[in-house]
Design a protein around this motif. Sequence first.
Motif, PDB file in Angstrom:
ATOM      1  N   TYR A 173       0.851  -1.190   0.000  1.00 13.98           N
ATOM      2  CA  TYR A 173       0.000   0.000   0.000  1.00 13.98           C
ATOM      3  C   TYR A 173       0.882   1.232   0.000  1.00 13.98           C
ATOM      4  O   TYR A 173       1.077   1.868   1.011  1.00 13.98           O
ATOM      5  CB  TYR A 173      -0.902  -0.018   1.248  1.00 13.98           C
ATOM      6  N   GLY A 174       1.455   1.537  -1.139  1.00 12.80           N
ATOM      7  CA  GLY A 174       2.428   2.620  -1.179  1.00 12.80           C
ATOM      8  C   GLY A 174       1.856   3.910  -1.705  1.00 12.80           C
ATOM      9  O   GLY A 174       2.358   4.471  -2.675  1.00 12.80           O
ATOM     10  N   VAL A 175       0.786   4.391  -1.099  1.00 15.45           N
ATOM     11  CA  VAL A 175       0.101   5.551  -1.657  1.00 15.45           C
ATOM     12  C   VAL A 175       0.230   6.795  -0.785  1.00 15.45           C
ATOM     13  O   VAL A 175      -0.736   7.472  -0.483  1.00 15.45           O
ATOM     14  CB  VAL A 175      -1.396   5.267  -1.925  1.00 15.45           C
ATOM     15  N   LEU A 176       1.457   7.089  -0.403  1.00 19.12           N
ATOM     16  CA  LEU A 176       1.731   8.351   0.267  1.00 19.12           C
ATOM     17  C   LEU A 176       1.320   9.482  -0.670  1.00 19.12           C
ATOM     18  O   LEU A 176       1.707   9.493  -1.833  1.00 19.12           O
ATOM     19  CB  LEU A 176       3.243   8.416   0.474  1.00 19.12           C
ATOM     20  N   ASN A 177       0.541  10.458  -0.184  1.00 17.38           N
ATOM     21  CA  ASN A 177       0.265  11.570  -1.096  1.00 17.38           C
ATOM     22  C   ASN A 177       1.394  12.584  -1.052  1.00 17.38           C
ATOM     23  O   ASN A 177       2.330  12.475  -0.258  1.00 17.38           O
ATOM     24  CB  ASN A 177      -1.128  12.183  -0.851  1.00 17.38           C
TER      25      ASN A 177
END
Lengths: 279, 279
Positions: free
Chosen positions: A152-156
């Motif tokens: 889950y690599g969804v750093l904004n």
Amino acid sequence: MNLFDSNNVSKHLDHVRIVMVNTTLPANIGSALRAMKTMGLSKLVLVAPKTYPHPDIDALAAGAQDLIEKIEIVETLEQAIQDCHMVFGTSARSRTIPWPLLDVRPAAKEALNAATKQQNIAIVFGREDRGLTNEELALANYHLTIPVNPEYGVLNVAQAIQVICYELRMAALEQNTQIQDKPDDHMQLKQQQSMEWDEPLVTQQQMEQFYPHLEKMLTEIEFLDPNNPRLLPLRLRRLFGRIQLDRMEYHLLRGIFSRVQALAQGSWKKTNTEDHNHD
Amino acid sequence: MNLFDSNNVSKHLDHVRIVMVNTTLPANIGSALRAMKTMGLSKLVLVAPKTYPHPDIDALAAGAQDLIEKIEIVETLEQAIQDCHMVFGTSARSRTIPWPLLDVRPAAKEALNAATKQQNIAIVFGREDRGLTNEELALANYHLTIPVNPEYGVLNVAQAIQVICYELRMAALEQNTQIQDKPDDHMQLKQQQSMEWDEPLVTQQQMEQFYPHLEKMLTEIEFLDPNNPRLLPLRLRRLFGRIQLDRMEYHLLRGIFSRVQALAQGSWKKTNTEDHNHD
């Protein structure tokens, strides 16, 4: 030693600019400014922002008005980085061709190392939806990644800027410490823990009076049998040995021991509180 | 070495919970969840949130639906941390009396070190406007700070959670590397510092019985005036909070308190040792 010589720290951080390319949401620009100012960075360059200016920027940048005034707007990434010596492109994954890739922590160290040599450094962030193009990434000396959960690599972009600005500040503080201090193991450990205690810690020598007092008190209340102490004294040493008492705590505890001793010896009696309510 | 053995990393991070106290803005809860999931944390506990549930939480938690389902809602901070062995309270500045204070990086190392021993760790965040109360901070073993720009230290709660979750992940990755690597100097130092303990450590819940017992005993020997306790109870919490008592020590100390109480109440009298020498 002054770990927080903010002059030096901010002087070095002034050499690092944050560059945001084609940002869509003004809120992300505002959050970026706040993250930057909190960590002591001051220069933001916007490459062709979609919406600028916008009240959300001011709202989210709460108190970072001076940074808003210093924002630079340019049309191309080339313009944003033209006077830079070292450019980091942020990227969630490796692209067409492999590039020198650094995690954020070593990247921040590299950047601050360059900053102390008066070099200008840019950290470049891409669009909210699709990051930087391959062409833009090719303008960077290094690619920079943040080690995230592989599932889950969804750093904004605002969160990524927060983490990177934090690591830049940590690197600047570390650099500053190294410049000012002689390296010394004990010192480094001290700094790591960075406790600002209000009272001096007691020495081992003082503790050598503490344990016999504690044991004597426990003997007097017949909790400890000196002829058969078993592991009790050892356990008490282990217990109090790992706290590192400060001076006030030391006197507090010894005061309690003395009170208990006086009670056991009959030299001190409880006041009858029923009779002394008027006190 | 496999730096990204995510099984081990996430297994250890599962022991760390984020606790948010009296959060007002649902967006901050959503951002916290996203920050957590990106860094591999999974457990969020909300203490009396002002607005929950709310669509903003789901919107900002984009894709962290599984974490939303695992959110625990409780009424008090005590409930949130009752099965925890190590509690960190986040604080922008030092309060009435200084507490063991760790910067976020060494704090994350401490936490992960404890997690590898199956201990439960809580990182507690306060209200958007005024953080944690002194009473809440007194429930923590350590206070945790993020080194920020001294002239502008206004990291919001979502940003603070982002930085802390990032450091937790970095510490977990580092720990994982150390476990898998051959011992070297650094490793030996680590081992020295984190020796195996023979007894399980007590939880926060047990400590909530310990402090009243200690205070009651001190009241009975008139060392503590419950009508004018001054800083004494706080100092004792700080003292015993930073030892992390193990089960045997806990029972040992409570045994001593009970003996002193019995002595003060006259329900237990010393044997006259002069007369019992033949024992």
